[in-house]
Structure formats: C-alpha cells, structure tokens
Design a protein around this motif. Structure first.
Motif, PDB file in Angstrom:
ATOM      1  N   ILE A   7       0.865  -1.180   0.000  1.00 58.94           N
ATOM      2  CA  ILE A   7       0.000   0.000   0.000  1.00 58.94           C
ATOM      3  C   ILE A   7       0.903   1.232   0.000  1.00 58.94           C
ATOM      4  O   ILE A   7       1.843   1.310   0.792  1.00 58.94           O
ATOM      5  CB  ILE A   7      -0.895  -0.004   1.256  1.00 58.94           C
ATOM      6  CG1 ILE A   7      -1.844  -1.195   1.186  1.00 58.94           C
ATOM      7  CG2 ILE A   7      -1.660   1.299   1.390  1.00 58.94           C
ATOM      8  CD1 ILE A   7      -2.666  -1.393   2.425  1.00 58.94           C
TER       9      ILE A   7
ATOM     10  N   ASP B 185      -1.766  -7.331  -1.732  1.00 59.50           N
ATOM     11  CA  ASP B 185      -2.140  -7.092  -0.333  1.00 59.50           C
ATOM     12  C   ASP B 185      -3.504  -6.423  -0.245  1.00 59.50           C
ATOM     13  O   ASP B 185      -3.746  -5.436  -0.942  1.00 59.50           O
ATOM     14  CB  ASP B 185      -1.122  -6.142   0.336  1.00 59.50           C
ATOM     15  CG  ASP B 185       0.114  -6.897   0.768  1.00 59.50           C
ATOM     16  OD1 ASP B 185       0.057  -8.154   0.795  1.00 59.50           O
ATOM     17  OD2 ASP B 185       1.121  -6.242   1.055  1.00 59.50           O
ATOM     18  N   GLY B 186      -4.356  -6.914   0.593  1.00 59.83           N
ATOM     19  CA  GLY B 186      -5.656  -6.268   0.796  1.00 59.83           C
ATOM     20  C   GLY B 186      -6.770  -6.859  -0.049  1.00 59.83           C
ATOM     21  O   GLY B 186      -7.939  -6.548   0.169  1.00 59.83           O
TER      22      GLY B 186
ATOM     23  N   THR C  40      -9.599  -4.196   0.596  1.00 59.79           N
ATOM     24  CA  THR C  40      -9.778  -3.355   1.784  1.00 59.79           C
ATOM     25  C   THR C  40      -9.915  -1.870   1.466  1.00 59.79           C
ATOM     26  O   THR C  40     -10.280  -1.093   2.338  1.00 59.79           O
ATOM     27  CB  THR C  40      -8.599  -3.566   2.758  1.00 59.79           C
ATOM     28  OG1 THR C  40      -7.379  -3.460   2.004  1.00 59.79           O
ATOM     29  CG2 THR C  40      -8.675  -4.928   3.422  1.00 59.79           C
ATOM     30  N   SER C  41      -9.592  -1.456   0.246  1.00 59.62           N
ATOM     31  CA  SER C  41      -9.866  -0.069  -0.126  1.00 59.62           C
ATOM     32  C   SER C  41     -10.298  -0.028  -1.587  1.00 59.62           C
ATOM     33  O   SER C  41     -10.039  -0.964  -2.357  1.00 59.62           O
ATOM     34  CB  SER C  41      -8.626   0.817   0.070  1.00 59.62           C
ATOM     35  OG  SER C  41      -7.761   0.694  -1.038  1.00 59.62           O
TER      36      SER C  41
END
Ligand code: FES
Ligand code: FES
Lengths: 163, 747
Positions: free
Chosen positions: A4, B67-68, B112-113
């Motif tokens: 992220i 990721d996520g 997640t986003s």
C-alpha cells in the motif's frame, strides 16, 4: 505483492473545524471528505469534473472536489454543503429550494446549492441568463432546471430586499 | 376502486413542503453510495474491452496476491441452473462463455480499499478470442451479420429472419390499402433514433452483506427493492425472504433502476469474503454497462383526406435493445398510433439483438420513438394539406369509447382537453422570430397499477405513519401524506410516510410505469379507510352505540343518525391516547394489484431557433400540457412535466450512444455524452389538465412517463419548419441539421 503506498497526513479545516486524515496521494478530496470524514453531502456523479455534484469551496473558491486531491487540502479551508446552514438556521437558498420544489431526487441539490451560494456572493443580482450559465456545470436530470432557476432568482431578490 | 366524486379537497392540490426536503438541502439524505459498514470491503468490476469475444481463460492469481485483496468472483460463483429471463439477467450481470458488449462484466474483486480493488481489477488477466460484432439495428438484421446467440429467438419470429431477430409482433385491423386509396394525401417516411441513457446523476451503488447461511442484507439505490430481492435471490440461489433489501434515497432512475447490475456481484463478493462489500459504478460504467434505451429504425405511412381525417396508417418498428431480448417493440407498436381514431391500421415490430448493453426501461419505454415517426408524418400531412395541426388532431383524437389502435376501448381520457388547452394557450399564437419554427405533438402513456402493499398505523398521539414500498424519486412521500391527510381529515404535517424495506411489507412492484402515486396512493387511501373503521369502532364501543351510527369527519368520530348530538365528538388523538386499554394498536393495511389505472395524454408546443450558419438548434420556448387526472401536489406534477420535456430535448438534439468501428462506446463521460445543462434550456411552461381517472378515489393518473413522448416529434417538427427540411433522424445535432440545410440529406 505491491505494498500500500505511503499515505500522507493532511491537516485542514472543514466547515470551520480543524480536521486531519491520512490520504493516499491518488485519493480525491471528494473521497477523503466522504470516506474519511463522513461528510457524504458532496456526491460523485461523474468523477471527471462534468456534473458539479461534488462542488465544495476551497479557500472560498468553487471547485469540483473530484478534481482536487485530498493532499491538496493541506492548510486550506474547505466548505461543504454540511457547513451551509448556521446550526439549525438554513441558508436562504436552502429554504427557498424546499419552498420552490427545486429538487426531485435531490442528488444534484448539494452541488447546486454550494455553487449558487458562490454565485450570489459574487453577484447579488444575477439575470436569469447569468444563473443559467453559472450553473451550466451542475447537471440536474430531474427538473429541467426551471424551478431551480426560479428558486435562485427569488432568493437573490429576497436577500437584496433584506427579507 | 371507483372515483369518489369528491371535489372539495382540503389538502389535495395544495403545495406543502416535502418531508424529505430538509435532509436533501443539508446533505444529510443517504443515497446509494452513502452507506458504510464496520469491516466493509470495496468492490470493483473487471469489464470487457471488446464488443464481442469468447472468454478463453480468466486468471485472477496476480490480483489475489495483492495485499488487501479478499475475494474474486466470476460466473462460477453464481447460480448454475437458470433459464429464460433469469439466465439473461445473470448473463448480463456477469459474462459466461462470451462477452457481448464493450463494458460487459467478467469478474468482481473485493479489497480493503477502493484503490486496491481498482488496482486488483486491472491485474485480473482475461484472455479473449475476439469475434465479429454488430451494433446497428439494420445491420444486425441483414444477411451475414454476426450472430450473437443462436436459438435466442422465441416462437413469434417467422422463418427466414436473421437469428438476431428474437421477437416479432404484427397486428392491426381494417383494410389499409383501401384506406390509403381513400386518402387525398399519403406520406411514407423512414426514421431513425439513437440509443440514449436515462442519465440519472447518481451512479448505481450498493452495500451488500451475505452469509454462507444464505441470509443477507442489501442496501441499494433502486426504484424497486422487491424486484432487486427477486433478481438477486435467483442469481445467487437464495430464498427470496432470506434477503432483506433496503432502498436508499435514490438519485434518479427514470426506469433504469428497475433491474440489477452490480448488486448480485457485491452479494457474491460478500458471500465469498465473509465481509460487507460496497460497490459503486463510475459514470463510464453507468454509460457502458447499465441499460440505455433502445434505438430504432422505423417506416411509417399515413393517409389523410383534405379535410383532415386519417384514413389509414401502417408502421414498421425495428428496435435494438442490446445483446438480449427485450427491446420495447411491444410498447412502440401499441402506442405509436394511440392518439388517433383509425379504422385501418397495421403494425409490425422487431426486437433485434446487437453487441450493446442490455437495454433498460427509460421513461415511457418505447413510446417516444414511435411518436417521433407518427407525429412527424402527421405534421407533414397537415403541412401538405394546409391544415392547422391542432385542428387536424382534434378531428382524429381519441376520446372515451373510441376503440384504440391496439384494440381496447378508451375509458375517460384527456387528449381533446390537452389539444384545446394548447390551442387556447398564448404560446400557440405568439409570433415567431426569424429562423425559428414551431412544433406541436401529442403523446400517450397508459400507466400502470401493479402489486402494491401499504401499512398505516396510528400513533399514540393521533398522528399517522404510513409504510409504502415504492421508493420516492420525485416527491411521492408528500403525495401519499396528502392523500392520507385528506382521507383521515388531519393536517398534512401529522402524517409521516416512510419507504420501508422488503421485510416490512408484502411484495411491491417498483416505482415505475407512473404507478406510485396511483397505486401506492390508492392503497394508502384504503389503508386509511380501514383504520378509520377501527377508530369508529372504538368510539362506538365507548359510547355504547352501533358502529354504523358513527360518522368520521374532520379527524374525529361523531355520533350520527338517531344518536347525533348525544356525545361529544372523539378526536383521533383522544381515541389513540386510549387505544392501549381499548383493544390495542389501531392500524390499516391494504394489498392490491389495482387495474383501474388511467392513461395520460399530453400535448407539447415548442419553438426552436436554428442557426443557419452552424446548424445549432436552440429551444426558445416550451409549453407542456398534460392530463394529470388529479394533481395531488401540483409542484411535483409540474416537475415531472418539466423533467420529461428536458430529457426529450436532450434526446432530440444532443444525446446519442456513439459506437466506433471497433464496437467500443466512444462517449462514455458526461463531457461527450452531453445531457441538457441549465444554459441550454428556457423556462418550461406547464398546464395541468384534470380529467379524473374513474379508477382512483381522487381521480389520480400517473404523470411521470407521458412527458417524454411528445418532445421528440415536437422538436423535430419545429426544426423542420425552421429549416424547410423534414428531419427524420435523431439526434438533430448541428452537423446533421447543417447537412439538411445544405441539401445534403438528413442521415
Ligand atoms: S463528481 Fe465531480 S464534477 Fe461530477
Ligand atoms: S433533482 Fe434529481 S438530478 Fe437534480
């Protein structure tokens, strides 16, 4: 895999209150207002600056918040539809929009109110044509604009006459 | 339910402030995208870049490794055994073996986003084998056109037609050839309209939660949450009542939010990830992959005598509704000649599949196209015979008892009244500026009843709550409150109307077909009457008299007949205050599929200025005249008239789906798909005609749809008169009008 991206800490003022949030550098001010601050009054109708549903004021200037990055709000003053009424006292434009039935579905209404408030500050006595051109960036699909234009002109008249 | 013959209304016909006004002007109202849930994921949809292709392989491994990212769904995550319309719906929601249009959904991703979900969607690797495509209706019917899906046609299609023709209709009566022979003038023309989008400003949005136990919750912007429930349950293999659907405030629908696009994908992602999933379309997704209206190619022939009587009419209507059956050719054929008394009439309709998104209903679905063709030919007949277009329409206008072009006889309808009001309107006789033409056209929508369930409960203070199942798009809560207030005899402010979720009422059809004010209104009135009966019973019990001797007046029970004057009237608040000890809660309820809906006719007058240098058309004056039956809240009736006219102006002058040679949509943002803005339009004048609908207690007809039907022909006639060239193709964009002015044709 991809991590992220690092987020930026943004400190800003929204409707007079100091706030802060963490923003991905790609996130728009609109998304930050809505998803991080819970201010969902500004709407995304297009995300490309064409509909005006996301209109807010940034340091007193009318902008499409979908075209501003969240990180750009650092140290600035943002005003949204949620800050238009003084407590429970509606801005005269808000009251007049209800009285004139200037909304049907109401999704365009926050953006149009924010935009017309900016107009009346600049020009307290706009002609019908001036209102129409000022609002040309605020799409409404329900009303045909008739009752919106009438509500704006009636508010301007009341404000001038001190009603 | 018959008309009451009540004329002395206290609340109906007034213009009180709408109950949801405050929330909507302060930004508090919660629309589809305004919901959040703890632990919520964000979804994104992987869409086809091709107009037509076979899906060879979908590899989600790279996306899942990000990721996520919590889940990826494909067609395999939905029900496998569907047939008929459910299969069509699933195939449109998420592609199976083939993608059928640019933007067709292939997979869904939850992360997640929202940013991660979008990144992940780009990492889903889809291998396609590109196939030949077709996007034009006439091309799709021609020999050799690429076949979208063999065997999609139903029994109605005659042998020998291309497999892309999936439904066919033909009907009529009389002898059209004899009719044409009796005419003094016969005109035959071909017309074409492009697909346009409903253009609601709120993109589709939902928040879904579905467990592996088959129980779910869905929040979404929709015109009909019971429809959403049924469709999602079918596509996901759930039991309908295990899914509770709540309709958010809705940011416009116009018919386009009567079906599902992303809701089943969000539910599938939630089931797979075990978390709530929010999914919101971008504007580009709305334009590419939610339903626009059909486009049409039409031939219309009509004959008229020199004194203005129609002798015969025929119409052929070829409609494309995207990659699935369902183009509204039934409505187009039925309504094309609906304004006129005709002994000799014939219709033919074709439903054609092309590589475009599945069409969805759009305000009076199918009617505007047919009206464009028919009213244009009518206008040309009047022009050719030197007749006034309103006088000629009055000679042929349908009225109570006329057999319609599609069969049944009309009940009381208001076409003649709208034409007379148009003739008397100052607009009709106002002088015209240079390069300006005036157009007149009429149109019709028959409106609808549909499954309806309403519950009403009296509060302990004598105020009233009403639960309806029809989402409020343009002020219907105010209308229901007015009808409840009128029936019970209490102030408008004492009634609160709520749009309740699917767990709170029986099945309700959506707010569509101009049915909400009619059907939910009628059920509200009946529920109120049932509650009044119970209130009277409580008063009768208290007074020790027969309930028949109690009369309900002005919000109170009064002793009547032999007992008149024996007791003080008991107000609703007094009865309600004691209800706990006199038998418990007092409620009313009504379920129905009412059939007494009454159609609405409208007549529009428009002036259009055409710039001879650029071909740009500007609407300079517009008047809508329409029969509302009874206007419950006149502001919102006028609003429907004005909104319909504005959408019709967009359809006539600017809006169109433009597909490139590659079958991709070229104008998928509002900058390029240009709907009318404030500076494009004049004020839109309105006249409400009231010819009561005999099938509603207070005479209500629906008013939402009709208003988009006359603008297309009225504006085309105005441009034709301004330029001296008959406009037969929409939109009348500046280059097209300029070509006509320069004598280079109108195509
Ligand atoms: S959402 Fe920002 S202009 Fe449309
Ligand atoms: S009121 Fe619906 S878009 Fe303006």
């Amino acid at each position: 895999m991809t991590r992220i991206p690092t987020r930026t800490h943004v400190t800003t003022t929204v409707n007079g209150d100091p706030v802060d949030f963490l923003a991905d550098p790609r996130e728009t001010l609109l998304d930050c207002l809505r998803d991080k601050l819970g201010l969902t009054g500004a709407k995304e109708g297009c995300g490309t600056g064409d509909c005006g549903a996301c209109s807010v004021q940034l340091d007193g200037r009318l902008v499409c918040s979908c075209l501003v990055l969240g990180v750009e709000a650092e140290g600035r003053e943002v005003k949204t539809i949620e800050g238009m009424a003084e407590g429970n006292d509606l801005h005269p434009l808000q009251a007049k929009f209800i009285e004139h039935a200037a909304l049907q579905c109401g999704i365009c209404t926050p953006g149009i109110l924010v935009a017309t408030e900016a107009l009346l500050k600049k020009n307290p006595d706009p002609s019908e044509e001036e209102v129409r051109y000022w609002l040309a960036g605020n799409l409404c699909r329900c009303t045909g604009y008739d009752k919106i234009i009438r509500a704006v002109l009636a508010t301007a008249r009341d404000l001038r006459e001190g009603v | 339910m018959a008309l009451d013959n009540k004329t002395d209304f206290k609340y109906i016909g007034t213009r009180p402030e709408r109950p949801d006004g405050l929330d909507k002007v302060t930004g508090k109202a919660r629309y589809g995208a305004d919901a959040y849930a703890p632990g919520m994921l964000h979804g994104a949809v992987v869409r086809s870049p091709h107009a037509h292709a076979r899906i060879v392989r979908i590899d989600a491994s790279k996306a899942l490794a990000l990721d996520g990212v919590k889940a990826v769904v494909t067609r395999a995550d939905f029900a496998q055994d569907l047939e008929g319309e459910d299969w069509n719906l699933l195939e449109n929601t998420i592609a199976g073996e083939k993608v059928l249009y640019d933007g067709h959904a292939v997979a869904g991703v939850a992360a997640t986003s929202a940013l991660i979900a979008k990144d992940a969607a780009k990492l889903v690797d889809v291998e396609y084998e590109v196939l030949p495509h077709v996007t034009d209706v006439d091309a799709a019917m021609a020999e050799g056109a690429p076949v979208l899906r063999d065997g999609a046609a139903d029994h109605s299609v005659p042998d020998g037609l291309h497999p892309n023709v999936v439904r066919y209709t033909e009907f009529g009566r009389g002898d059209v050839e004899a009719g044409f022979a009796a005419a003094d003038l016969v005109i035959e023309r071909s017309f074409k309209t492009e697909a346009v989008h409903q253009g609601y400003i709120e993109p589709h949005a939902c928040l879904a939660q579905l467990g592996t136990d088959g129980k779910g919750e869905l929040w979404c912007c929709t015109q009909g949450h019971w429809f959403v429930r049924r469709m999602c349950a079918a596509l996901l293999g759930l039991e309908a009542t295990q899914l509770r659907v709540t309709a958010s405030e809705i940011g416009g629908g116009f018919g386009g939010k009567t079906t599902v696009f992303i809701d089943p994908i969000a539910l599938a992602l939630s089931r797979k990830s075990g978390k709530p999933v929010k999914l919101v379309m971008s504007r580009s997704e709305v334009l590419k992959a939610s339903g626009p209206t059909a486009s049409a190619s039409m031939d219309v022939k009509m004959g008229m005598t020199k004194d203005g009587k129609l002798t015969a009419a025929t119409g052929t209507f070829r409609m494309q509704g995207g990659a699935f059956p369902g183009a509204p050719m039934d409505m187009t054929t039925m309504l094309a000649f609906s304004c006129y008394e005709l002994d000799n009439v014939h219709h033919e309709g074709f439903d054609v599949m092309t590589n475009r998104p599945k069409q969805a209903a759009y305000r009076a679905p199918g009617a505007p196209m047919g009206a464009f063709a028919v009213e244009s030919v009518f206008d040309e007949l009047c022009e050719g015979l030197g007749l006034d277009p309103i006088d000629a329409r009055l000679k042929n206008a349908v009225k109570e008892g006329t057999r319609s072009s599609f069969g049944p006889k009309y009940k009381a309808v208001g076409l003649i009244e709208t034409l007379e009001a148009a003739k008397a309107h100052p607009h009709y006789s106002a002088p015209l500026a240079e390069n300006t033409g005036r157009g007149i056209a009429s149109g019709y929508w028959m409106n609808w009843g549909g499954e309806t369930s309403v519950s009403l409960a009296i509060g302990e203070d004598g105020t009233v709550q009403v639960g309806v199942g029809t989402p409020d798009i343009g002020g219907s809560r105010a209308s229901m409150a007015l009808m409840a207030a009128e029936t019970i005899g209490i102030p408008y402010e004492n009634v609160r109307v709520n749009v309740v979720d699917t767990a709170a009422l029986g099945v309700n059809e959506p707010t569509h077909g101009s049915r909400a004010t009619y059907a939910s209104g009628l059920a509200t009135i009946e529920a109120a009457r049932e509650a009044i009966g119970k209130l009277c019973q409580r008063a009768a019990d208290k007074w020790g008299i027969d309930v028949d001797a109690v009369e309900w007046k002005d919000g109170a029970a009064h002793p009547s007949g032999p007992n008149a004057g024996d007791f003080e009237p008991l107000s609703i608040a007094e009865i309600a205050g004691e209800m706990g000890s006199t038998g418990g809660p007092i409620t009313g309820h009504h379920d129905a599929s009412p059939t007494g809906f009454g159609g609405s006719f409208g007549t529009h007058i428009v002036d259009v200025h055409v710039d001879p240098e650029t071909g740009r058309s500007t609407v300079t004056r517009y008047t809508v005249i329409q029969d509302a039956g009874k206007a419950i809240h006149p502001d919102y009736v006028e609003g429907q008239f004005q909104g319909g006219a504005a959408q019709g102006i967009g359809w006539a002058l600017n809006e169109e789906y433009i597909y490139g040679e590659d079958g991709r949509l070229q104008n998928d943002v509002f900058l390029d798909y240009r709907i009318p803005v404030a500076s494009d339009l004049p004020m839109i004048d309105t006249v409400i005609v009231e010819v009561p609908n005999p099938g509603h207690p207070y005479g209500v007809r629906g008013v939402g749809e009709t208003g988009i039907t006359p603008p297309l022909p009225a504006i085309a006639c105005a441009v034709s008169h301004a330029t001296g060239h008959r406009m037969t193709r929409l939109p009348m964009s500046p280059p097209r009008v300029l070509r006509a002015i320069q004598g280079k044709g109108v195509s």
